[in-house]
Design an enzyme around this catalytic site. Structure first.
Site: not given
Length: 333
Positions: A258, A275
């Site tokens: 993301h 992430c």
């Protein structure tokens, strides 16, 4: 950053279907630090999606006075088009005894439009996944006939429904991420489509290595350090509570690809909470390009491979490891 969220596909409780959040549907679930589901919190789906899932489940009811063996979910949804690393994942509402698993596997019949060698594998006593030895060939049409009516779970429950799911394997889209190289490459049918700079998890919060099939994706996700067990103290330097765009979901324990406002120009340092960060333009592009079941392979992180049931990381198990968890062994569909 990350948010623990489990997306388990189409919920099938006594013939009822509960759809959930995300582009691909599913159930939002709390999770423990090891990524295992802890509690379900079904989320109301849109009317069109709920209607689609009801049609896709296709239960064939049979009445019985005995206790019912029910399913929580079958993934992927019937009628969907998924990536080459997407397993078939069946989750039972109650435990299944080891003595009953071979018979259940024989009643979970998989047929394919082209010959594929695959096998079932049990993750614990409630979830059983089917995957081919290698990735699915693009264009394969796959049908699961779960002929469970009258089939026992070994603990006195018996199936009261049959289910049929048919789905298609779409284009072979694969992403590879080099943590030390700060690079993500996306391939389509073996040809490089795009190369993008990335930043991954910090030494304190490293990203998972291994191959993870995309679970789902959402245009916006609220990510909190409290939800993933990092800290709930707003004064802690690792505290965060932020909503970020273009989120492609990789693990139940909260790994996403993301964009992050804290790392708008990635490619230089690994500082996330696990992430993978892309730039705003690249994250939007990947969000629009990726689909459920596309494999994302991360290398060079010190954390080790994600567990096979931490999302759909089934290919983190070797074929021999996979067969060790099967009650009936490999078959050619």
């Amino acid at each position: 950053m990350g948010r623990r969220k489990r997306s388990a596909g189409v919920a099938l409780l006594a013939g009822a279907v509960l759809a959930g959040t995300g582009v691909f549907g599913g159930n939002a679930m709390a999770a423990t630090p090891d990524g295992k589901a802890a509690a379900k919190a079904p989320v109301k789906a849109s009317a069109p999606q709920a209607a689609k899932d009801r049609a896709g489940a296709r239960p064939a009811a049979a009445h019985s006075s005995r206790a019912a063996m029910l399913l929580d979910s079958i993934t992927p949804s019937s009628g969907s088009t998924v990536g080459v690393a997407m397993p078939i994942s069946v989750v039972f509402s109650n435990p299944v005894a080891p003595s009953a698993r071979a018979n259940i596997e024989r009643h979970l019949k998989v047929t394919t439009s082209v010959p594929v060698t695959g096998a079932w594998h049990w993750f614990g006593d409630r979830r059983v996944d089917y995957r081919p030895q290698k990735f699915w060939p693009s264009g394969t049409r796959v049908t699961l006939n779960a002929n469970l009516t009258g089939v026992g779970d070994g603990y006195g429950r018996y199936g009261v429904h049959g289910y049929q799911h048919t789905f298609t394997i779409g284009a072979d889209v694969e992403a590879t991420i080099s943590v030390p190289g700060h690079t993500m490459r996306v391939y389509r049918n073996g040809k490089l489509v795009r190369t993008m700079p990335i930043d991954a998890g910090s030494p304190q919060f490293p990203s998972w290595d291994g191959t993870m099939a995309v679970i789902d994706k959402q245009a916006k996700v609220r990510m909190t350090s409290c939800s993933v067990g990092i800290t709930c103290d707003p004064h802690n330097p690792n505290y965060y509570d932020i909503t970020l765009p273009w989120d492609v979901h990789l693990t139940f324990s909260g790994t996403y690809v993301h964009y992050s406002t804290a790392d708008p120009h990635p490619g230089h340092a690994n500082g996330s909470h696990g992430c993978v960060h892309l730039s705003l333009a690249d994250s939007e592009w990947f969000y629009n390009y990726a689909k459920q079941g596309d494999p994302v392979t991360i290398t060079g992180s010190p954390r080790g491979k994600a567990a096979g049931d931490n999302g759909y990381a089934d290919y983190d198990l070797s074929w021999s490891q996979w067969l060790a968890g099967s009650a009936t062994g490999a078959t050619t569909a």
